[in-house]
Design a protein around this motif. Sequence first.
Motif, PDB file in Angstrom:
ATOM      1  N   ALA A  26       0.817  -1.217   0.000  1.00 49.97           N
ATOM      2  CA  ALA A  26       0.000   0.000   0.000  1.00 49.97           C
ATOM      3  C   ALA A  26       0.849   1.264   0.000  1.00 49.97           C
ATOM      4  O   ALA A  26       0.357   2.350  -0.348  1.00 49.97           O
ATOM      5  CB  ALA A  26      -0.939  -0.003   1.199  1.00 49.97           C
ATOM      6  N   SER A 116      -1.484  -1.804  -5.988  1.00 53.49           N
ATOM      7  CA  SER A 116      -1.255  -1.647  -4.552  1.00 53.49           C
ATOM      8  C   SER A 116      -2.233  -0.683  -3.897  1.00 53.49           C
ATOM      9  O   SER A 116      -2.623  -0.865  -2.749  1.00 53.49           O
ATOM     10  CB  SER A 116       0.183  -1.200  -4.291  1.00 53.49           C
ATOM     11  N   VAL A 117      -2.628   0.365  -4.610  1.00 49.75           N
ATOM     12  CA  VAL A 117      -3.575   1.321  -4.037  1.00 49.75           C
ATOM     13  C   VAL A 117      -5.011   0.947  -4.380  1.00 49.75           C
ATOM     14  O   VAL A 117      -5.934   1.706  -4.121  1.00 49.75           O
ATOM     15  CB  VAL A 117      -3.273   2.757  -4.492  1.00 49.75           C
TER      16      VAL A 117
END
Length: 378
Positions: A26, A116-117
């Motif tokens: 993240a 990831s986001v």
Amino acid sequence: MNDLREVAIVGVGQTDFGALYANRDAQRDQYALGAEALRLAIADSGLAKSDIDGLLTARIQYEHGGHVLGLGNVRVINGLEGSGRMSGVAIQQATALIATGQADVVACVYGNNGRSVQMKYGGGYTASPTSVYDSLYGMTSPGAYVSMMYQRYRHLYGVPDGALAPLAINNRQNAALNPVAVMREQITAKQYLASRFIAEPLRLYDYCIINDGGVAIILTTMDRAKDLPHRPVRIAGTASAADVSNYYTSPSFFYDASQKVAKDLYTQTGLKPKDVDVTQIYDNFTPTILFSLEGFNYAPQGQAWEWASLDRIGRHGTSPINTAGGHTGESYMQGWAHHVEAVVQLRGEAGERQVRDANVAQYICASPITTSHILIGE
């Protein structure tokens, strides 16, 4: 104005897409991914960072990007939006800058931390005044629009269910030989047909892979390229045309725009599809490959679904396509990694997936901004 200078791609760099996919973070930063790709591209090119006097960024903002990349004081700098069509646009702009003498060495840098986001390519695709009405009917992403285009294509040309399977299978066969690809397991026609629909008639294997990654491409003059370590890859020709509306759709499947680009490109280069050794086709969804093959005269209109057999488009076929695995096998880097693969093939550096005697490559993106280039290994 002076005579236009010939332009070549002399450096490419990209991250390990498979490793990034396996380890979502993240805190992963798209600027850092772009910086890593640029570091690799500079090393690949044999140039120094100080030689770069032009910077084009995509998906990363150019002011902060220029600072992070250590290129905040170049002669020319600009940023492009984060849509897939911009990879072709970036190469065109870099070529124009160098050809006209506005810059001597241009770096095109892309960074994406979308996986990831947990970026969603949906939920309201455009900011157009009509998008709120589209969303009421489920038209919330490019996939929904392409599914409707393909439904129309099937209706017009009598296309049976499963006609997209060879495209998905080919991408996976090529990805299996690509050490940085995400999806390296091959699939069968039976597996393809058994997979779930995402937006019918498009199935799971028809969709690109949202991922993290960075890609960088360095261009300079042919005169300078001849003294650098790798075989220069010359931009023999490039062209574009628009087909824009409030929707990510085209009643002609971007055929009209593609025909304009094809005419310009083939006139510039004196080459035609039969002269191309390897083709990299922007494939956010597999039907786009069919639309591209027809729009650029590889296959007759309405017949690409029959033309694109595995025997023809595979690595050992007469028209190899998406040799790194495409967006459904390698990773969705929005066309950027397709350019890298074209360069690697023309250098003869693709390892197990190398197309024999590859000297001419074409990149094609059929979209609201349709672009295409022909690249030649010199």
